[in-house]
Enzyme design. Sequence first.
Site, mmCIF file in Angstrom:
data_model
loop_
_atom_site.group_PDB
_atom_site.id
_atom_site.type_symbol
_atom_site.label_atom_id
_atom_site.label_comp_id
_atom_site.label_asym_id
_atom_site.label_seq_id
_atom_site.Cartn_x
_atom_site.Cartn_y
_atom_site.Cartn_z
ATOM 1 N N GLY A 291 0.812 -1.210 0.000
ATOM 2 C CA GLY A 291 0.000 0.000 0.000
ATOM 3 C C GLY A 291 0.849 1.266 0.000
ATOM 4 O O GLY A 291 1.933 1.323 -0.591
ATOM 5 N N SER A 292 0.375 2.273 0.712
ATOM 6 C CA SER A 292 1.010 3.593 0.651
ATOM 7 C C SER A 292 2.383 3.657 1.309
ATOM 8 O O SER A 292 3.090 4.662 1.150
ATOM 9 C CB SER A 292 0.089 4.642 1.295
ATOM 10 O OG SER A 292 -1.088 4.786 0.541
ATOM 11 N N THR A 293 2.794 2.618 2.047
ATOM 12 C CA THR A 293 4.146 2.634 2.611
ATOM 13 C C THR A 293 5.202 2.579 1.511
ATOM 14 O O THR A 293 6.380 2.850 1.770
ATOM 15 C CB THR A 293 4.355 1.464 3.585
ATOM 16 O OG1 THR A 293 4.090 0.227 2.909
ATOM 17 C CG2 THR A 293 3.433 1.581 4.796
ATOM 18 N N ILE A 294 4.796 2.233 0.296
ATOM 19 C CA ILE A 294 5.752 2.182 -0.815
ATOM 20 C C ILE A 294 5.957 3.548 -1.440
ATOM 21 O O ILE A 294 6.941 3.770 -2.183
ATOM 22 C CB ILE A 294 5.267 1.173 -1.885
ATOM 23 C CG1 ILE A 294 6.456 0.557 -2.648
ATOM 24 C CG2 ILE A 294 4.310 1.833 -2.878
ATOM 25 C CD1 ILE A 294 7.239 -0.426 -1.840
ATOM 26 N N SER A 348 -1.244 11.262 1.216
ATOM 27 C CA SER A 348 -1.257 9.916 0.648
ATOM 28 C C SER A 348 -2.090 9.867 -0.625
ATOM 29 O O SER A 348 -2.997 9.036 -0.781
ATOM 30 C CB SER A 348 -1.796 8.897 1.670
ATOM 31 O OG SER A 348 -1.373 7.592 1.349
#
EC number: 3.4.16.4
Length: 575
Positions: A291-294, A348
């Site tokens: 998810g958005s951690t990338i 995000s």
Amino acid sequence: MIGLEGALYPWRFRLVLALLALMVGAIAWRMLDLQVLDHDFLKAHGDARSVRHIPIPAHRGLITDRNGEPLAVSTPVTTLWANGKELQAAREQWPTLAAALGQDPANFAARLEQNKEREFMYLVRGLTPEKGQSVLDLKVPGVYAIEEFRRFYPAGEVAAHVVGFTDIDDRGREGMELAYEDWLAGVPGKRQVLKDRRGKLIKDVQVAQNAKAGKALALSIDLRLQYLAHRELRNALLEHDAKAGSLVMVDVKTGEVLAMVNHPTYNPNNRRNLTPAAMRNRAMIDVFEPGSTIKPLSMAAALETGRWKPSDIVQVGNGTLQIGRYSIRDVSRTQGQALDLTGILINSSNVGMSKVAFDVGGAQLFEVFTKLGFGRDTGLGFPGERVGNLPNHRQWRQAETATLSYGYGLSVTAVQLAHAYAALGNGGAMTPLSMIRVDSKPGTMQVVSANVAKTLQGMLQEVTESPRGAVRARVPGYHVAGKSGTARKTSVGTKGYQANSYRSLFAGFAPAQDPRIALVVVIDEPGKGAYYGGLISAPVFSRVMAGSLRLMNIAPDNLPLPEQKLAAAGQGGRN
């Protein structure tokens, strides 16, 4: 007639006498040779029928944490065995023996009947020496003892997935016990004894070969941090009624894994009700879309091109982007029509990240992600570790590029994600991960330029300090940098995603000015309504990071200035 024949043929008589004399001489010589000159021959054959070698168990190597706290120790135990044939002559003592062993008399008797022709059978294994001696004191014919070692794990369920366990024969079966089996396992010795034809011990002759103990193993884990992470992750799962969770903490400078926790877990000292799900080291085995951690890593790919800088503006419109039949949407609809690169991370924005990725290209994203360790083995050598999946296309279409840039279409493990964030925190230099304590400075490989890494550190610090960012990840007294993520779970066996099924993530490092610890929190299927990583995983990150920084005596970098303290005190006095 005979006498006459002998008289007629005297040479025949003499020949027979000579042959008989030679035969007697040969027998006498052989007797003399065996009994006096070459007595080792008979001794060897006699020993082969009476001398036996029984094994001397070897002490398995000690496993400790980085500070010498024991994680796995070997304790002596007694194993009782029996000669089934001999036990048949002591039937009247079977009930007493069964009671001493804590076994049902009827079942015990049935087992002895089934093995009555066997000269060896286990009665019970792993008794305490005191308990074993109390059974031997009954002096039941045919009951004997063997000294063995049993593994004990002082940290219990807290370090179970890292340390693993051994089987009943003291061989590693999971975790570091299995990965370092050859290092930890000792070499059994041999004891020479004399036994009669029935196998009874007559004499203990000598030690033919001393047992060689296994070598000790110092892990990179800090048991203090492990307990802290275990407690906070467990509390979060209970609070949010989540299915499972993982937490990985990495030393940014050395690459050492300081803590690795999973829930559910198990007690390696009591595995009677052990389930396969509890045994999984999810941090290394479970793969998921990040998810958005990338997105910070996608930003690294953009900044590496030199065409982008943090202040560049991207038009995100109303937070929706249509690519053919595929729609990209932002969760937040109030961030405005335009965002700079830092704003994309703070809010995000999938739309903003996708537009940046279109310029960068899928091939550039793939190259940077590969350098950061995705789709590759971490080199830890941990049993069952998975490498995830990083797709590479001959021709990158817009939909594939977009989804990759905001964390879909690839799969990673929690350890890989922590390793990548540790590289960002280490100035773009990737240090090899280690589950073993590192006593010398390891080599590094520059995977992202130092300037880009420094820029991203500042951008991720703004993510946690902006009012619209991941405020629940803040740590009092410290600047921290990180990014939350929320990923839908894929369906097993079918295409698409499960309804109302999510993973909540947070990844980051601290202190932001000079990072020392990288930390990743993954919570699987929170079940009480909220599921965003900034709401579920960020508070866990905050509490674990706060405790870890203090336990490691890392100086705060966000304390109020003296004049600010005085001003606050003055205002308090006027009120």
